[in-house]
Design a protein around this motif. Sequence first.
Motif, PDB file in Angstrom:
ATOM      1  N   UNK A  67     -11.217   4.344  30.437  1.00 13.75           N
ATOM      2  CA  UNK A  67     -12.225   3.435  30.959  1.00 13.75           C
ATOM      3  C   UNK A  67     -11.938   2.684  32.323  1.00 13.75           C
ATOM      4  N   UNK A  68     -12.788   2.866  33.246  1.00  8.62           N
ATOM      5  CA  UNK A  68     -12.325   2.244  34.533  1.00  8.62           C
ATOM      6  C   UNK A  68     -13.629   1.289  34.899  1.00  8.62           C
ATOM      7  N   UNK A  69     -13.523   0.383  35.641  1.00  8.20           N
ATOM      8  CA  UNK A  69     -14.641  -0.574  36.023  1.00  8.20           C
ATOM      9  C   UNK A  69     -15.353   0.308  37.358  1.00  8.20           C
ATOM     10  N   UNK A  70     -16.766  -0.219  37.297  1.00 11.15           N
ATOM     11  CA  UNK A  70     -17.638   0.363  38.019  1.00 11.15           C
ATOM     12  C   UNK A  70     -17.584  -0.279  39.750  1.00 11.15           C
ATOM     13  N   UNK A  71     -17.147  -1.515  39.641  1.00 15.82           N
ATOM     14  CA  UNK A  71     -17.158  -2.374  40.703  1.00 15.82           C
ATOM     15  C   UNK A  71     -16.216  -3.446  40.553  1.00 15.82           C
ATOM     16  N   UNK A  72     -15.665  -4.088  41.718  1.00 18.72           N
ATOM     17  CA  UNK A  72     -14.516  -4.877  41.713  1.00 18.72           C
ATOM     18  C   UNK A  72     -14.666  -6.375  40.965  1.00 18.72           C
ATOM     19  N   UNK A  73     -16.091  -6.783  41.093  1.00 21.12           N
ATOM     20  CA  UNK A  73     -16.545  -7.984  40.219  1.00 21.12           C
ATOM     21  C   UNK A  73     -16.773  -7.722  38.764  1.00 21.12           C
ATOM     22  N   UNK A  74     -16.618  -6.475  38.348  1.00 18.18           N
ATOM     23  CA  UNK A  74     -17.092  -6.294  36.967  1.00 18.18           C
ATOM     24  C   UNK A  74     -16.023  -6.625  36.073  1.00 18.18           C
ATOM     25  N   UNK A  75     -16.230  -7.818  35.043  1.00 22.84           N
ATOM     26  CA  UNK A  75     -15.124  -8.028  33.982  1.00 22.84           C
ATOM     27  C   UNK A  75     -14.818  -6.702  33.241  1.00 22.84           C
ATOM     28  N   UNK A  76     -13.295  -6.762  33.024  1.00 23.86           N
ATOM     29  CA  UNK A  76     -12.883  -5.522  32.398  1.00 23.86           C
ATOM     30  C   UNK A  76     -11.484  -5.638  31.944  1.00 23.86           C
ATOM     31  N   UNK A  77     -11.492  -5.276  30.491  1.00 14.92           N
ATOM     32  CA  UNK A  77     -10.603  -5.266  29.596  1.00 14.92           C
ATOM     33  C   UNK A  77      -9.841  -4.195  29.380  1.00 14.92           C
ATOM     34  N   UNK A  78      -8.467  -4.221  29.544  1.00 21.42           N
ATOM     35  CA  UNK A  78      -7.463  -2.908  29.331  1.00 21.42           C
ATOM     36  C   UNK A  78      -6.512  -3.301  28.724  1.00 21.42           C
ATOM     37  N   UNK A  79      -5.512  -2.426  28.312  1.00 22.08           N
ATOM     38  CA  UNK A  79      -4.205  -2.729  27.623  1.00 22.08           C
ATOM     39  C   UNK A  79      -3.119  -3.192  28.740  1.00 22.08           C
TER      40      UNK A  79
ATOM     41  N   UNK B 192      -7.443 -13.549  34.470  1.00 19.61           N
ATOM     42  CA  UNK B 192      -7.755 -13.165  33.177  1.00 19.61           C
ATOM     43  C   UNK B 192      -8.601 -11.929  33.326  1.00 19.61           C
ATOM     44  N   UNK B 193      -8.448 -10.730  32.705  1.00 17.05           N
ATOM     45  CA  UNK B 193      -9.234  -9.502  33.099  1.00 17.05           C
ATOM     46  C   UNK B 193     -10.908  -9.803  32.844  1.00 17.05           C
ATOM     47  N   UNK B 194     -10.922 -10.574  31.717  1.00 16.88           N
ATOM     48  CA  UNK B 194     -12.412 -10.560  31.365  1.00 16.88           C
ATOM     49  C   UNK B 194     -13.241 -11.720  32.303  1.00 16.88           C
ATOM     50  N   UNK B 195     -12.529 -12.280  33.350  1.00 20.65           N
ATOM     51  CA  UNK B 195     -13.129 -13.037  34.199  1.00 20.65           C
ATOM     52  C   UNK B 195     -13.143 -12.372  35.625  1.00 20.65           C
ATOM     53  N   UNK B 196     -12.932 -11.220  35.644  1.00 21.50           N
ATOM     54  CA  UNK B 196     -13.140 -10.282  36.697  1.00 21.50           C
ATOM     55  C   UNK B 196     -12.193 -10.333  38.093  1.00 21.50           C
ATOM     56  N   UNK B 197     -11.031 -11.307  37.773  1.00 20.38           N
ATOM     57  CA  UNK B 197     -10.069 -11.514  38.863  1.00 20.38           C
ATOM     58  C   UNK B 197      -8.664 -10.736  38.662  1.00 20.38           C
ATOM     59  N   UNK B 198      -8.728  -9.815  37.761  1.00 21.14           N
ATOM     60  CA  UNK B 198      -7.608  -9.111  37.538  1.00 21.14           C
ATOM     61  C   UNK B 198      -7.886  -7.606  37.143  1.00 21.14           C
ATOM     62  N   UNK B 199      -7.371  -6.524  38.012  1.00 19.45           N
ATOM     63  CA  UNK B 199      -7.757  -5.344  37.522  1.00 19.45           C
ATOM     64  C   UNK B 199      -6.518  -4.365  37.576  1.00 19.45           C
ATOM     65  N   UNK B 200      -6.488  -3.264  36.675  1.00 24.56           N
ATOM     66  CA  UNK B 200      -5.342  -2.395  36.610  1.00 24.56           C
ATOM     67  C   UNK B 200      -5.063  -1.676  37.850  1.00 24.56           C
ATOM     68  N   UNK B 201      -3.656  -1.310  38.292  1.00 25.80           N
ATOM     69  CA  UNK B 201      -3.319  -0.505  39.500  1.00 25.80           C
ATOM     70  C   UNK B 201      -3.437   0.757  38.996  1.00 25.80           C
ATOM     71  N   UNK B 202      -4.963   1.627  39.095  1.00 24.84           N
ATOM     72  CA  UNK B 202      -5.289   2.807  38.983  1.00 24.84           C
ATOM     73  C   UNK B 202      -5.736   3.515  40.215  1.00 24.84           C
ATOM     74  N   UNK B 203      -5.757   4.914  40.188  1.00 25.48           N
ATOM     75  CA  UNK B 203      -6.508   5.380  41.304  1.00 25.48           C
ATOM     76  C   UNK B 203      -7.890   5.018  41.661  1.00 25.48           C
ATOM     77  N   UNK B 204      -8.554   4.711  40.390  1.00 24.72           N
ATOM     78  CA  UNK B 204      -9.964   4.335  40.524  1.00 24.72           C
ATOM     79  C   UNK B 204     -10.036   3.039  41.074  1.00 24.72           C
ATOM     80  N   UNK B 205      -9.395   2.106  40.734  1.00 29.63           N
ATOM     81  CA  UNK B 205      -9.532   0.906  41.204  1.00 29.63           C
ATOM     82  C   UNK B 205      -8.955   0.871  42.657  1.00 29.63           C
ATOM     83  N   UNK B 206      -8.105   1.630  43.028  1.00 28.07           N
ATOM     84  CA  UNK B 206      -7.404   1.629  44.425  1.00 28.07           C
ATOM     85  C   UNK B 206      -8.763   1.922  45.243  1.00 28.07           C
ATOM     86  N   UNK B 207      -9.525   3.152  44.955  1.00 30.95           N
ATOM     87  CA  UNK B 207     -10.585   3.741  45.509  1.00 30.95           C
ATOM     88  C   UNK B 207     -11.543   2.592  45.724  1.00 30.95           C
ATOM     89  N   UNK B 208     -12.070   1.759  44.799  1.00 26.11           N
ATOM     90  CA  UNK B 208     -12.747   0.759  44.846  1.00 26.11           C
ATOM     91  C   UNK B 208     -12.473  -0.310  45.856  1.00 26.11           C
TER      92      UNK B 208
END
Length: 110
Positions: A21-33, A86-102
């Motif tokens: 699962x990947x975030x659609x925008x950089x501001x979107x709160x997002x939880x991952x392992x 905190x990932x659920x505050x939207x200020x932390x994202x995983x280092x994935x190809x999808x996030x790097x593209x955003x």
Amino acid sequence: MRLRNWKETVEPTIEETLLDVHPETLDQPFHWYIEPDITVWIKPADGKWRKGIVFAEWHTLYLHDRIQQWYVEYGKGQHRKRELFAPLLGNMKPDTPEVRELLRKAGVFV
């Protein structure tokens, strides 16, 4: 005869499901392992996205929902910092190809 993929024969774990699962925008709160020593993208108070490494989980705040906060180290040399994100505050994202593209679309040098 059709060969089956390994993912079709073995039930995915919760961690693997969260990785798909990947975030659609950089501001979107997002939880991952999350676990220590993984690379992440963080947005400190200055508003610029930076690459960091998860140091350790700090604690869980109980606001509207359980919000896990993680210590992340970023910067170089004497300017190295360790802050809570905190990932659920939207200020932390995983280092994935999808996030790097955003980040590229937002003008961040990746």
